[in-house]
Design a protein around this motif. Structure first.
Motif, PDB file in Angstrom:
ATOM      1  N   TRP A  84      -5.164   9.505   2.807  1.00  0.00           N
ATOM      2  CA  TRP A  84      -4.852   9.873   4.501  1.00  0.00           C
ATOM      3  C   TRP A  84      -3.826   9.244   4.816  1.00  0.00           C
ATOM      4  O   TRP A  84      -2.836   9.435   5.440  1.00  0.00           O
ATOM      5  CB  TRP A  84      -6.028  10.195   5.284  1.00  0.00           C
ATOM      6  N   ALA A  85      -4.098   8.057   4.854  1.00  0.00           N
ATOM      7  CA  ALA A  85      -2.755   6.810   5.151  1.00  0.00           C
ATOM      8  C   ALA A  85      -2.065   7.620   4.633  1.00  0.00           C
ATOM      9  O   ALA A  85      -1.109   7.128   5.133  1.00  0.00           O
ATOM     10  CB  ALA A  85      -3.755   5.666   5.191  1.00  0.00           C
ATOM     11  N   ASN A  86      -1.893   7.356   3.747  1.00  0.00           N
ATOM     12  CA  ASN A  86      -0.961   7.669   2.254  1.00  0.00           C
ATOM     13  C   ASN A  86      -0.198   8.720   2.869  1.00  0.00           C
ATOM     14  O   ASN A  86       1.213   9.088   1.970  1.00  0.00           O
ATOM     15  CB  ASN A  86      -0.939   7.000   0.885  1.00  0.00           C
ATOM     16  N   LEU A  99       4.082  16.848   5.373  1.00  0.00           N
ATOM     17  CA  LEU A  99       4.105  17.041   6.526  1.00  0.00           C
ATOM     18  C   LEU A  99       3.732  18.117   6.609  1.00  0.00           C
ATOM     19  O   LEU A  99       3.137  18.842   8.227  1.00  0.00           O
ATOM     20  CB  LEU A  99       6.227  17.533   6.897  1.00  0.00           C
ATOM     21  N   VAL A 100       2.735  18.909   5.589  1.00  0.00           N
ATOM     22  CA  VAL A 100       1.479  20.327   6.516  1.00  0.00           C
ATOM     23  C   VAL A 100       0.196  19.630   5.806  1.00  0.00           C
ATOM     24  O   VAL A 100      -0.261  20.097   7.146  1.00  0.00           O
ATOM     25  CB  VAL A 100       1.347  20.802   4.401  1.00  0.00           C
ATOM     26  N   CYS A 126      -5.282  14.796  14.023  1.00  0.00           N
ATOM     27  CA  CYS A 126      -5.511  13.746  14.119  1.00  0.00           C
ATOM     28  C   CYS A 126      -4.522  12.946  12.653  1.00  0.00           C
ATOM     29  O   CYS A 126      -4.026  13.486  11.963  1.00  0.00           O
ATOM     30  CB  CYS A 126      -6.587  13.050  13.710  1.00  0.00           C
ATOM     31  N   TRP A 127      -3.845  11.957  12.973  1.00  0.00           N
ATOM     32  CA  TRP A 127      -2.977  11.817  11.742  1.00  0.00           C
ATOM     33  C   TRP A 127      -3.330   9.804  11.901  1.00  0.00           C
ATOM     34  O   TRP A 127      -3.642   9.235  12.880  1.00  0.00           O
ATOM     35  CB  TRP A 127      -1.515  11.555  11.887  1.00  0.00           C
ATOM     36  N   VAL A 128      -2.961   9.047  10.759  1.00  0.00           N
ATOM     37  CA  VAL A 128      -2.929   7.643  10.771  1.00  0.00           C
ATOM     38  C   VAL A 128      -1.908   6.962  10.700  1.00  0.00           C
ATOM     39  O   VAL A 128      -0.641   6.937  10.255  1.00  0.00           O
ATOM     40  CB  VAL A 128      -3.845   7.545   8.794  1.00  0.00           C
TER      41      VAL A 128
END
Length: 174
Positions: A84-86, A99-100, A126-128
């Protein structure tokens, strides 16, 4: 004297902070999460003065923002945090950014001691923003190696459909 509990009127103590789980948008529990930061919303205060009473300020609400949430877990061979972080600016560069799929919906469930879901919060978009793959290593320490994520989010809301569980009932599977 009211206790804050209606279904379990015998209960006098609040819920503990050590029994919870995080679910991803597929409904799967994120493995091994041992710590989740606080859900915090801050609203700016706008001060203005009224023409006939300009000797003091009148506060009113401005923009609201939601603080990032940190999640920690012991390091294992599960690569979910790292994958997820990558998705956001990986080592391969901008063309490799996803980006999706980099934003996800998460669910935080707080449970009572028996394992009933007592509170449920939906964490939106949510994003890392930070990923710690390996903590400081210390051969003299006696500690677990912890990986962590800092998650930025557009907002969170309590699931009002999650009601106080009947503590005398069986705990549902899952």
């Amino acid at each position: 004297m009211p206790t804050g509990f209606t279904v379990n009127a015998h209960r006098v103590d609040p819920y503990k902070n050590f029994k919870f789980r995080v679910k991803n948008e597929d409904g799967r529990t994120v493995l091994g999460v041992s710590k989740v930061g606080a859900l915090k919303r801050t609203t700016e205060v706008l001060k203005h003065r009224n023409g006939n009473q300009n000797s003091h300020d009148s506060p009113s609400p401005g923009r609201s923002s939601f603080d990032g949430v940190t999640m920690e877990r012991g390091i294992t061979h599960d690569l979910e945090f790292e994958r997820w972080a990558n998705m956001v600016h990986p080592y391969a560069g901008d063309p490799a950014m996803d980006l999706v799929n980099y934003k996800q919906e998460l669910t935080l469930e707080v449970m009572n001691e028996k394992g009933h879901v007592a509170l449920r919060y939906f964490l939106h978009a949510c994003w890392v923003s930070e990923f710690t793959a390996v903590p400081d290593l210390d051969a003299n320490a006696n500690a677990i190696a912890i990986e962590s994520l800092k998650i930025e989010l557009e907002g969170w809301e309590r699931d009002l459909g999650t009601t106080e569980p009947d503590e005398s009932s069986a705990v549902p599977a899952g």
